[in-house]
Design a protein around this motif. Structure first.
Motif, PDB file in Angstrom:
ATOM      1  N   ALA A  12      -4.375  17.081  14.665  1.00 27.58           N
ATOM      2  CA  ALA A  12      -5.524  17.623  13.934  1.00 27.58           C
ATOM      3  C   ALA A  12      -6.690  16.649  13.963  1.00 27.58           C
ATOM      4  O   ALA A  12      -7.842  17.024  14.236  1.00 27.58           O
ATOM      5  CB  ALA A  12      -5.126  17.936  12.491  1.00 27.58           C
ATOM      6  N   THR A  13      -6.414  15.382  13.707  1.00 28.26           N
ATOM      7  CA  THR A  13      -7.470  14.373  13.711  1.00 28.26           C
ATOM      8  C   THR A  13      -8.025  14.160  15.113  1.00 28.26           C
ATOM      9  O   THR A  13      -9.245  14.066  15.304  1.00 28.26           O
ATOM     10  CB  THR A  13      -6.933  13.054  13.136  1.00 28.26           C
ATOM     11  OG1 THR A  13      -6.708  13.223  11.732  1.00 28.26           O
ATOM     12  CG2 THR A  13      -7.927  11.911  13.343  1.00 28.26           C
ATOM     13  N   VAL A  17     -12.004  14.858  15.865  1.00 29.39           N
ATOM     14  CA  VAL A  17     -12.932  13.834  16.354  1.00 29.39           C
ATOM     15  C   VAL A  17     -13.641  14.316  17.617  1.00 29.39           C
ATOM     16  O   VAL A  17     -14.862  14.176  17.771  1.00 29.39           O
ATOM     17  CB  VAL A  17     -12.193  12.502  16.617  1.00 29.39           C
ATOM     18  CG1 VAL A  17     -13.084  11.533  17.378  1.00 29.39           C
ATOM     19  CG2 VAL A  17     -11.744  11.884  15.295  1.00 29.39           C
ATOM     20  N   THR A  18     -12.882  14.906  18.522  1.00 30.45           N
ATOM     21  CA  THR A  18     -13.489  15.416  19.756  1.00 30.45           C
ATOM     22  C   THR A  18     -14.494  16.514  19.450  1.00 30.45           C
ATOM     23  O   THR A  18     -15.602  16.546  20.003  1.00 30.45           O
ATOM     24  CB  THR A  18     -12.399  15.950  20.698  1.00 30.45           C
ATOM     25  OG1 THR A  18     -11.459  14.910  20.966  1.00 30.45           O
ATOM     26  CG2 THR A  18     -12.999  16.425  22.007  1.00 30.45           C
ATOM     27  N   ALA A  45     -13.123  13.064  10.262  1.00 29.98           N
ATOM     28  CA  ALA A  45     -13.728  12.872  11.584  1.00 29.98           C
ATOM     29  C   ALA A  45     -15.248  12.858  11.488  1.00 29.98           C
ATOM     30  O   ALA A  45     -15.928  12.077  12.169  1.00 29.98           O
ATOM     31  CB  ALA A  45     -13.264  13.973  12.534  1.00 29.98           C
ATOM     32  N   ALA A  46     -15.797  13.719  10.629  1.00 32.80           N
ATOM     33  CA  ALA A  46     -17.255  13.778  10.481  1.00 32.80           C
ATOM     34  C   ALA A  46     -17.811  12.447  10.005  1.00 32.80           C
ATOM     35  O   ALA A  46     -18.817  11.950  10.537  1.00 32.80           O
ATOM     36  CB  ALA A  46     -17.628  14.895   9.507  1.00 32.80           C
ATOM     37  N   LEU A 191      -1.924  16.764   8.623  1.00 36.94           N
ATOM     38  CA  LEU A 191      -3.275  17.285   8.617  1.00 36.94           C
ATOM     39  C   LEU A 191      -4.322  16.228   8.929  1.00 36.94           C
ATOM     40  O   LEU A 191      -5.482  16.571   9.213  1.00 36.94           O
ATOM     41  CB  LEU A 191      -3.575  17.938   7.264  1.00 36.94           C
ATOM     42  CG  LEU A 191      -2.771  19.208   6.982  1.00 36.94           C
ATOM     43  CD1 LEU A 191      -3.071  19.727   5.585  1.00 36.94           C
ATOM     44  CD2 LEU A 191      -3.047  20.283   8.024  1.00 36.94           C
ATOM     45  N   SER A 192      -3.965  14.964   8.884  1.00 36.51           N
ATOM     46  CA  SER A 192      -4.919  13.928   9.278  1.00 36.51           C
ATOM     47  C   SER A 192      -4.190  12.611   9.468  1.00 36.51           C
ATOM     48  O   SER A 192      -3.028  12.460   9.063  1.00 36.51           O
ATOM     49  CB  SER A 192      -6.020  13.745   8.220  1.00 36.51           C
ATOM     50  OG  SER A 192      -5.495  13.190   7.024  1.00 36.51           O
ATOM     51  N   ALA A 193      -4.884  11.700  10.093  1.00 33.41           N
ATOM     52  CA  ALA A 193      -4.412  10.321  10.243  1.00 33.41           C
ATOM     53  C   ALA A 193      -5.600   9.405  10.032  1.00 33.41           C
ATOM     54  O   ALA A 193      -6.755   9.814  10.184  1.00 33.41           O
ATOM     55  CB  ALA A 193      -3.806  10.106  11.629  1.00 33.41           C
TER      56      ALA A 193
END
Length: 582
Positions: A12-13, A17-18, A45-46, A191-193
């Motif tokens: 997800a992360t 980011v991409t 990521a934002a 859901l994130s790292a």
């Protein structure tokens, strides 16, 4: 083409980011985020892309204000902002802003986080059908499957880039009308790292394509050549978002200019302010045989009534909104309105055209009069002591005078200059301003796509944010609205402590309810008690503790002198309450 970011441990992360990096590369400079669990990869990521210097992130505490904040950013910058939400009702709360963006042709990119396929349709928490939630209000909907790969290789990065350029192009109006689009992205756990400092690489300046994201109107319609008419009978009508071209066209055609207050064309020698009265007169409106329309007129009944006449040839320059402006079809389905992408004026005006315009302009000025000129300045300089004393008494009386809507509109209009921005709410005050304020080349905005009172302060804050970044200007953004419009968007005044505050004056004409409804036909046929309860909806909110409790400064202006003083107050985040005398 470079690969995407190194694997973070969360697909997800890595994908988020991409995605955010590619949005920045495609010219999207702003991301508006409301907090949520399913969207956490996008939010984190934002901010990582922001730290890399590639975008600006704005955090709003609820999605409705976030949507309108994104709308304001796009209005001022001309480019879509991405607005990030979590799943469920969070997405639905964007609907008012999405509708306004659709009908006014303002670019916007909704990035909604969602559950993966296996969690849809089984009663999972915070899960509904998000793709297509906005119906025809979004030009493009892309439902992206939950990413599974750790890291993003070159092929995957290229796919994301292609997806991003598709939605940005649609939002900006490359092939159709500009407006909102939806990118619905599913995520699985984790859901994130974490993203450590320097993990996200900046987008090189020479790869950022601001022009690609800039709004354009691609109507596919022809440019029409128009010449000044043989017998002067043409007017130019500039509705909301018409732009300065309307003033030029009016000048070149030798035509009176009807320019609504948020048209961007309310200036110039052909401007007619008292257009409502003149359009009702046989010697003026009755003599019109051709109308050139730009923008979206919404502030009078006289303009659509004119265009519905069979003896009036109508040429409409297609604007960015979803629907072409064609009021004639309401009464005459076979009406032959001519739609064009632009007007090119050929030929020259003659003295008859100057006389035609002059009659409109002079009569308009006579109808408006000089207003209450206040103290006689000649008396101030008089050698006669009695004259000078009279001047002083008149000046004191003026400064003590209670404020009505016309005085309020005049004061705010007079305090606003080209480096400022003015936002007008869908209250009675915008119609008063439209009927009275003189020509002035300033930037004025109002949410006239659907003319709702939703999100007016949020929109103004988005405009202020873009203005402050783009020019490093000392200009002030002002929003002038009624009390119900204020109460409808109080959430806009709530800002997280980590966010940069924006310079905004919120000027509230408070008459204790919805005065705009008093002018409707229903007021003449409805018992006063029913009208008061069901339509004008009186309220007695104590504004001062409400706004100061939300961290804003408060000022109260009960007289003209008070109003003059508070409009020049250096406070950067202030709500100015003006009790109205009428």
């Amino acid at each position: 083409m470079a690969d995407g970011p190194a694997a973070s441990g969360s697909p997800a992360t890595d994908f988020a980011v991409t995605l955010l990096t590619e949005l920045a590369r495609a010219g999207v400079t702003d991301v508006v985020v409301s907090p949520g669990s399913r969207s956490q990869a996008l939010a984190l990521a934002a901010v990582a892309v922001e730290r890399a210097g590639s975008t600006s992130v704005h955090v709003r505490l609820d999605e409705r204000t976030a949507g309108f904040f994104a709308l304001g950013l796009a209005v001022e910058s001309g480019r879509p902002a991405a607005v990030v939400t979590t799943s469920g009702t969070a997405v639905a709360n964007l609907h008012p802003a999405v509708l306004e963006a659709h009908h006014s042709g303002v670019p916007m990119i909704v990035v909604s986080a969602d559950r993966p396929d296996e969690l849809r349709g089984i009663g999972s928490n915070q899960t509904t059908v998000q793709p297509g939630l906005f119906g025809p209000a979004v030009a493009v909907v892309r439902d992206v499957e939950a990413p599974t790969a750790h890291g993003v290789d070159a092929d995957a990065a290229a796919t994301v880039r292609e997806l991003v350029r598709e939605v940005v192009a649609a939002a900006a109006g490359h092939t159709g009308q500009p407006g909102p689009v939806q990118l619905n992205v599913a995520f699985r756990e984790p859901l994130s790292a974490g993203l450590s400092e320097g993990t996200v690489r900046p987008v090189p300046d020479d790869e950022v394509d601001l022009a690609f994201a800039t709004r354009r109107v691609h109507s596919g319609l022809p440019v029409v050549d128009l010449a000044p008419d043989d017998e002067p009978a043409t007017i130019v009508i500039a509705g909301h978002d018409a732009g300065a071209d309307a003033e030029r066209i009016a000048w070149e055609l030798g035509a009176p200019l009807v320019a609504e207050v948020s048209s961007g064309a309310r200036f110039g020698r052909n401007l007619v302010v008292a257009y409502r009265e003149l359009l009702r007169e046989a010697d003026f409106g009755g003599a019109v045989r051709r109308a050139v329309v730009l923008g979206h007129p919404t502030l009078s009944r006289e303009v659509p009534a004119l265009l519905q006449r069979a003896d009036v040839e109508t040429v409409v320059v297609r604007g960015p909104g979803a629907d072409p402006y064609d009021p004639a079809r309401a009464s005459r389905p076979d009406a032959a309105t001519t739609f064009v992408s632009d007007v090119r004026v050929t030929g020259r005006t003659r003295p008859e055209h100057r006389a035609w315009v002059g009659r409109w302009v002079a009569t308009s000025r006579a109808l408006l009069g000089g207003g209450d000129a206040g103290p006689d300045l000649e008396a101030k300089r008089s050698s006669d002591r009695a004259e000078r004393n009279k001047f002083l008494r008149d000046e004191v009386a003026l400064r003590r005078r209670a404020i009505d809507r016309t005085m309020l509109a005049d004061a705010v209009w007079g305090a606003t200059w080209p480096h400022d921005r003015l936002v007008l709410g869908a209250s009675q005050i915008i119609r008063v301003a439209d009927a009275h304020v003189p020509g002035k080349a300033i930037r004025v905005h109002a949410n006239r796509g659907l003319a709702g009172i939703d999100g007016t302060i949020s929109t103004a804050l988005g405009i202020a944010a873009a203005l402050e970044r783009s020019t490093a200007s000392v200009g002030t953004t002002r929003v002038l609205l009624g009390d119900l419009t204020l109460l409808h968007d109080l959430g806009a005044l709530v800002t997280g402590t980590e966010e940069r505050p924006h310079r905004l004056q919120v000027i509230v004409g408070n008459d204790g309810g919805g005065a705009i409804f008093r002018g409707l036909e229903v007021a003449a046929t409805t018992p006063a008690a029913d009208m008061r309860r069901m339509m004008t909806t009186p309220q007695h909110v104590d504004v001062e503790p409400v706004v100061t409790g939300l961290g804003w400064e408060y000022r109260r202006a009960e007289t003209w002198g008070d109003l003059e003083r508070v409009l020049t107050d250096p406070a950067e985040r202030v709500v100015i309450e003006v009790p109205l005398a009428d």
